[in-house]
Design a protein around this motif. Structure first.
Motif, PDB file in Angstrom:
ATOM      1  N   ASP A   1      61.063  72.386 -90.099  1.00  0.00           N
ATOM      2  CA  ASP A   1      61.898  73.601 -89.307  1.00  0.00           C
ATOM      3  C   ASP A   1      62.158  74.699 -90.356  1.00  0.00           C
ATOM      4  O   ASP A   1      61.581  75.755 -90.980  1.00  0.00           O
ATOM      5  CB  ASP A   1      63.199  73.575 -89.108  1.00  0.00           C
ATOM      6  CG  ASP A   1      62.882  72.850 -87.155  1.00  0.00           C
ATOM      7  OD1 ASP A   1      61.828  73.202 -86.688  1.00  0.00           O
ATOM      8  OD2 ASP A   1      63.606  72.133 -86.627  1.00  0.00           O
TER       9      ASP A   1
ATOM     10  N   ILE B   1      66.541  78.812 -85.747  1.00  0.00           N
ATOM     11  CA  ILE B   1      66.327  78.736 -86.817  1.00  0.00           C
ATOM     12  C   ILE B   1      66.172  80.596 -87.404  1.00  0.00           C
ATOM     13  O   ILE B   1      65.439  81.051 -86.468  1.00  0.00           O
ATOM     14  CB  ILE B   1      64.558  77.806 -87.380  1.00  0.00           C
ATOM     15  CG1 ILE B   1      64.751  76.531 -86.819  1.00  0.00           C
ATOM     16  CG2 ILE B   1      64.531  78.077 -88.519  1.00  0.00           C
ATOM     17  CD1 ILE B   1      65.637  75.512 -87.311  1.00  0.00           C
TER      18      ILE B   1
ATOM     19  N   ARG C   1      68.354  73.820 -81.347  1.00  0.00           N
ATOM     20  CA  ARG C   1      68.223  74.837 -82.601  1.00  0.00           C
ATOM     21  C   ARG C   1      68.197  75.689 -82.984  1.00  0.00           C
ATOM     22  O   ARG C   1      67.438  75.966 -82.338  1.00  0.00           O
ATOM     23  CB  ARG C   1      67.415  73.300 -83.146  1.00  0.00           C
ATOM     24  CG  ARG C   1      67.053  73.431 -84.306  1.00  0.00           C
ATOM     25  CD  ARG C   1      66.390  72.199 -84.727  1.00  0.00           C
ATOM     26  NE  ARG C   1      66.338  70.688 -84.626  1.00  0.00           N
ATOM     27  CZ  ARG C   1      65.225  69.759 -85.384  1.00  0.00           C
ATOM     28  NH1 ARG C   1      64.843  69.864 -86.060  1.00  0.00           N
ATOM     29  NH2 ARG C   1      66.478  68.681 -84.718  1.00  0.00           N
TER      30      ARG C   1
ATOM     31  N   ARG D   1      64.903  75.300 -78.081  1.00  0.00           N
ATOM     32  CA  ARG D   1      65.047  75.429 -79.727  1.00  0.00           C
ATOM     33  C   ARG D   1      64.109  76.863 -79.868  1.00  0.00           C
ATOM     34  O   ARG D   1      63.370  77.021 -79.081  1.00  0.00           O
ATOM     35  CB  ARG D   1      63.343  74.677 -80.448  1.00  0.00           C
ATOM     36  CG  ARG D   1      63.213  74.945 -82.079  1.00  0.00           C
ATOM     37  CD  ARG D   1      61.822  74.276 -82.637  1.00  0.00           C
ATOM     38  NE  ARG D   1      61.912  74.538 -83.963  1.00  0.00           N
ATOM     39  CZ  ARG D   1      60.819  75.563 -84.636  1.00  0.00           C
ATOM     40  NH1 ARG D   1      60.498  76.979 -83.398  1.00  0.00           N
ATOM     41  NH2 ARG D   1      60.919  75.955 -85.873  1.00  0.00           N
TER      42      ARG D   1
ATOM     43  N   GLU E   1      63.203  80.346 -82.484  1.00  0.00           N
ATOM     44  CA  GLU E   1      62.756  80.436 -84.015  1.00  0.00           C
ATOM     45  C   GLU E   1      62.537  82.395 -83.867  1.00  0.00           C
ATOM     46  O   GLU E   1      61.783  82.547 -82.912  1.00  0.00           O
ATOM     47  CB  GLU E   1      61.136  79.962 -84.631  1.00  0.00           C
ATOM     48  CG  GLU E   1      61.460  80.182 -85.632  1.00  0.00           C
ATOM     49  CD  GLU E   1      60.483  79.831 -86.843  1.00  0.00           C
ATOM     50  OE1 GLU E   1      59.682  79.698 -87.295  1.00  0.00           O
ATOM     51  OE2 GLU E   1      59.825  78.739 -85.697  1.00  0.00           O
TER      52      GLU E   1
END
Length: 269
Positions: free
Chosen positions: A238, A149, A147, A121, A123
């Motif tokens: 998220d 973001i 993922r 992940r 971000e």
């Protein structure tokens, strides 16, 4: 246990390849050994100790106090079970070929974020540059899992050759979002410039705003999609805005029919 901290001494005068500074590569190294690591540069030779002040801690959690747009390839090939946090901006290639773990950036990121990423992940608190999740020249596919973001906006060709994974962009996107996408999911909450989903094979583009998608996307009507509601629950932590978008009734456009036509664009009905 406290994290291992690298504190920036001053803004670097050259681009630095920081791919060596991932938690798994720093395990079992002493502070002096870490400070003596040679960094790939563009002008003059540099070691970690020349650029950062080191504060000893557990390298499973690595923190950078101070960032720079000249910090390239941070978190490259990051493995599962490790985390990195950068307090500031980063350069190109953030999370390049990351296999797992978590990377958070409080500022902006350069081009090719998450290129070749297969898990984990990322971000980004600010904006990201062009070719988000896209492959490098000569590679067949971009992001293939994980993922991403982005709280801000992104540049051109975000999601180019996306193979698998989830991208959430809370700001705007430049031209050619989802171009040549193979599969995967892209959620855009802001506005998109230029073409959308050009030569999209099987990917899903979820957009907060409706617009004309051209003749190669076919309107399939409005639907209450059960999978979209389940997906919304999974995304709620998220991005609550993305979750609310997916939970509503959605208009589906199938395409790009210039290729397989098995992809789709979803917008509020």
């Amino acid at each position: 246990m406290k994290p291992l901290v690298l504190s920036l001494r001053s803004e670097p005068s050259q681009r630095l390849d920081l791919s060596k500074l991932t938690p798994d590569r720093l395990l079992k190294k002493s502070s002096k050994e870490i400070e003596a690591i040679d960094l790939a540069t563009t002008k003059a030779a540099a070691k970690v100790g020349d650029v950062f002040r080191l504060r000893a801690g557990d390298p499973h959690e690595l923190r950078f106090e101070g960032g720079s747009k000249r910090f390239d390839f941070l978190g490259a090939k990051l493995l599962a079970g490790y985390s990195m946090h950068i307090d500031g901006d980063v350069g190109m290639g953030l999370g390049r070929q990351a296999q797992g773990g978590e990377i958070t950036v409080s500022g902006d990121a350069g081009a090719y974020v998450a290129s070749g990423m297969t898990g984990g992940r990322i971000e980004i608190g600010g904006d990201a540059g062009d070719f988000l999740c896209a492959p490098f020249a000569g590679e067949l596919a971009g992001m293939a899992g994980g993922r991403l973001i982005v709280r801000g906006s992104v540049g051109q060709r975000a999601g180019d050759r996306l193979r698998r994974g989830i991208i959430v962009i809370e700001g705007d996107a430049g031209a050619d979002l989802g171009s040549r996408a193979i599969a995967g999911t892209i959620v855009l909450l802001g506005e998109a410039a230029g073409r959308l989903g050009y030569l999209n094979k099987r990917a899903s583009l979820v957009l907060a705003q409706r617009r004309d998608f051209g003749p190669t996307y076919v309107d399939c009507g409005a639907h209450h999609l059960a999978f979209a509601k389940l997906f919304a629950r999974a995304l709620n932590e998220d991005s609550r805005r993305a979750a609310r978008l997916l939970a509503q009734r959605l208009q589906r456009y199938a395409g790009d029919t210039a290729v397989y036509g098995k992809g789709e664009i979803l917008t509020p009905a």
